[in-house]
Scaffold this motif. Structure first.
Motif, PDB file in Angstrom:
ATOM      1  N   ARG A 113       0.798  -1.230   0.000  1.00  0.00           N
ATOM      2  CA  ARG A 113       0.000   0.000   0.000  1.00  0.00           C
ATOM      3  C   ARG A 113       0.832   1.282   0.000  1.00  0.00           C
ATOM      4  O   ARG A 113       2.036   1.263  -0.003  1.00  0.00           O
ATOM      5  CB  ARG A 113      -0.926   0.002   1.220  1.00  0.00           C
ATOM      6  CG  ARG A 113      -0.217  -0.117   2.559  1.00  0.00           C
ATOM      7  CD  ARG A 113      -1.258  -0.067   3.691  1.00  0.00           C
ATOM      8  NE  ARG A 113      -0.632  -0.194   4.989  1.00  0.00           N
ATOM      9  CZ  ARG A 113      -0.416  -1.351   5.616  1.00  0.00           C
ATOM     10  NH1 ARG A 113      -0.778  -2.492   5.053  1.00  0.00           N
ATOM     11  NH2 ARG A 113       0.163  -1.377   6.795  1.00  0.00           N
TER      12      ARG A 113
ATOM     13  N   TYR B  75       4.443  10.612  12.582  1.00  0.00           N
ATOM     14  CA  TYR B  75       4.267   9.415  11.770  1.00  0.00           C
ATOM     15  C   TYR B  75       3.708   9.741  10.389  1.00  0.00           C
ATOM     16  O   TYR B  75       3.149  10.803  10.155  1.00  0.00           O
ATOM     17  CB  TYR B  75       3.346   8.407  12.479  1.00  0.00           C
ATOM     18  CG  TYR B  75       3.483   7.041  11.849  1.00  0.00           C
ATOM     19  CD1 TYR B  75       4.735   6.442  11.752  1.00  0.00           C
ATOM     20  CD2 TYR B  75       2.402   6.375  11.296  1.00  0.00           C
ATOM     21  CE1 TYR B  75       4.907   5.213  11.134  1.00  0.00           C
ATOM     22  CE2 TYR B  75       2.560   5.133  10.677  1.00  0.00           C
ATOM     23  CZ  TYR B  75       3.821   4.569  10.605  1.00  0.00           C
ATOM     24  OH  TYR B  75       3.987   3.359   9.985  1.00  0.00           O
TER      25      TYR B  75
ATOM     26  N   GLU C 189       5.634   1.423   5.939  1.00  0.00           N
ATOM     27  CA  GLU C 189       4.429   2.115   5.466  1.00  0.00           C
ATOM     28  C   GLU C 189       4.820   3.475   4.899  1.00  0.00           C
ATOM     29  O   GLU C 189       5.897   4.002   5.198  1.00  0.00           O
ATOM     30  CB  GLU C 189       3.430   2.328   6.622  1.00  0.00           C
ATOM     31  CG  GLU C 189       2.878   1.033   7.194  1.00  0.00           C
ATOM     32  CD  GLU C 189       1.818   1.238   8.272  1.00  0.00           C
ATOM     33  OE1 GLU C 189       0.849   0.480   8.291  1.00  0.00           O
ATOM     34  OE2 GLU C 189       1.966   2.146   9.107  1.00  0.00           O
TER      35      GLU C 189
END
Ligand code: FRU
Length: 502
Positions: A145, A263, A197
């Protein structure tokens, strides 16, 4: 409906959604004087779920206008994180300068697949590509992703980086629609083991030398943060259009921020030589149960990234964008002073009617083992920030900062999530403790730049060599400051305070 603010912890000058849940910044793109900030958004509640792309826009990275949802969840699944480009040469055929965005469709039925959408009205509304998805994992990988797309000028092609479990995969395309696998990077690199990620990759001049450019591959990892949960690391190296190669050994870890609430940080596209990153200011350990209700999560301040060398190594410096200076309202200058061993120097009132939104710039020189200050409120809550000169570390201790056990304030359905965490022995007070970095040198002047905004503290040390971002939830705004010094004296050469407002 009424979107007047109802949360006392809502920041004044950090971007938040008007209501509902927000996580990662998505599709950051600059076009025609506008910075577009899309974000992981749940318009139906203040916890994660029903992912859409929310949308805000700014002309100065400081004042944000809230716009309607840009990409709504559909029958293919959630709209997960991704990126946007400006298709200057009309490679996709939707017209010169069209904004084209990439996101992950996520569902139990289809898994995680990469999709495309384009906007003909400057990013306000999008049409999803009729032949979506444009990319699926060739090996059926479950975690696949957060597509990041950028133009690779030397080979006149687009590159897409997709986070694929514990590595990043690189693909290329001429038309943004057909993608070919090129390479992978990351297995065994950096903080282990963690889920990769939200990738980004930017090229920067080292020490301002345009003839010496390096690539930084930004990798958000969860878990992996030094103090638990989510964090952002980066790798410095080279990219030849196909492969990324890292300068350092696999075990070397470089952090973009040393706090707990930084993040999913990614950068704007189409900003020329400037590289501007926007973090999500929370941590997956507790993001769903922080003590706000109308909305959850803010973005940390936009940061400008540069590169510098130190010895044989290259690092990124992270600084708040200069546009933030426009927020300065009232200025206070404290004349230089020295704090002797075991003594304190206290400023009782930082600002009359202080509302917990301010900036502090402190220059200090020390021969002490520990030089620091407490930022306090009248309820006895404080945040303790110090330079531990013995270990050469910057420390932010938030154990006494205010509300640290979020569960007590959680609304009923979240109480369950909290109780489960306690059962799984995650102790909020412990993992709220320290954030550190070294080394520091005695007798050299250090500069601390701090931004406080209701429920957050961001520190930038020595021109952004260290950035540290943490959430705090004081029951009353901090409005006094007390310096201290242990085993030696601390000279505060300059202390400038600014009340900040929009
Ligand atoms: C990171 C992340 C992404 C994903 C999104 C879902 O915080 O887990 O990997 O696309 O959040 O909301």
């Amino acid at each position: 409906f009424d979107t007047t603010n109802r949360d006392k912890f809502r920041p004044l000058y950090h971007h938040t959604p008007l209501y509902g849940w927000m996580n990662d910044a998505n599709g950051l793109v600059y076009k025609d004087g506008e910075y577009h900030l899309y974000f992981q958004y749940n318009p139906y509640g203040s916890v994660w779920g029903n992912m859409h792309w929310g949308h805000s826009v700014s002309r100065d990275l400081v004042h944000w206008e809230h716009l309607p949802v840009a990409l709504a969840r559909d029958t293919m699944g959630h709209i997960f994180s991704g990126s946007s480009v400006v298709d200057l040469a009309n490679t996709a055929g939707y017209g010169d300068g069209t904004i084209v965005s990439f996101y992950t469709s996520a569902s139990d039925r289809n898994g995680q697949i990469e999709c495309m959408a384009y906007s003909k009205d400057n990013g306000r509304t999008f049409t999803k590509y009729e032949k979506n998805p444009v990319l699926t994992p060739f090996d059926g990988l479950k975690d696949f992703r957060d597509p990041k797309v950028f133009w690779y000028e030397p080979q006149q092609k687009w590159v897409m980086i997709v986070s694929a479990d514990k590595e990043m995969r690189f693909f290329s395309s001429k038309d943004l629609k057909d993608w070919t696998y090129m390479s992978a990077f990351g297995k065994g690199y950096g903080m282990q083991p963690s889920q990769f990620e939200c990738p980004d990759m930017v090229q920067l001049a080292v020490d301002g030398d345009g003839n010496h450019k390096k690539w930084a591959l930004i990798v958000n990892i969860n878990p992996g943060c030094l103090f638990g949960g989510s964090a952002t690391q980066y790798f410095i190296g080279d990219f030849d259009g196909t492969n990324f190669t890292c300068d350092t050994k696999p075990e070397v870890v470089k952090w973009m921020d040393w706090g707990k609430d930084h993040y999913a940080t990614v950068c704007f596209s189409n900003t020329g030589e400037r590289v501007i990153a926007v973090p999500w200011m929370s941590n997956w350990q507790y993001a769903n149960i922080i003590p706000t209700q109308q909305y959850r999560s803010a973005n940390a301040l936009p940061r400008e990234l540069t590169m510098y060398s130190e010895g044989k190594d290259i690092y990124m410096a992270v600084n708040p964008v200069k546009e933030l200076e426009a927020l300065r309202k009232e200025t206070k200058e404290i004349p230089a002073f020295t704090v002797d061993n075991g003594k304190e120097f206290t400023i009782e009132t930082l600002f009359d009617g202080g509302d917990g939104a301010f900036e502090m710039n402190i220059d200090l020189t020390t021969n002490a083992d520990c030089s620091g200050f407490k930022l306090m409120n009248s309820k006895g809550e404080y945040i303790d920030i110090y330079l531990d000169m013995k270990d050469g570390k910057l420390v932010m201790d938030r154990v006494h900062s205010g509300i640290v056990d979020f569960g007590k304030n959680a609304i009923p359905h979240e109480k369950e999530a909290h109780d489960n965490r306690v059962k799984n022995s995650i102790n909020y007070v412990d993992d709220f403790a320290l954030a550190t970095w070294g080394p520091l040198s005695k007798d050299k002047q250090h500069r601390l730049q701090l931004f406080v905004d209701k429920c957050s503290i961001e520190i930038f040390l020595d021109g952004g060599k260290v950035a540290m971002t943490n959430l705090v939830f004081p029951n009353e705004p901090y409005n006094s400051l007390s310096f201290y010094s242990r085993n030696g004296s601390t000279k505060v050469n300059a202390c400038k305070l600014y009340a900040l407002g929009l």
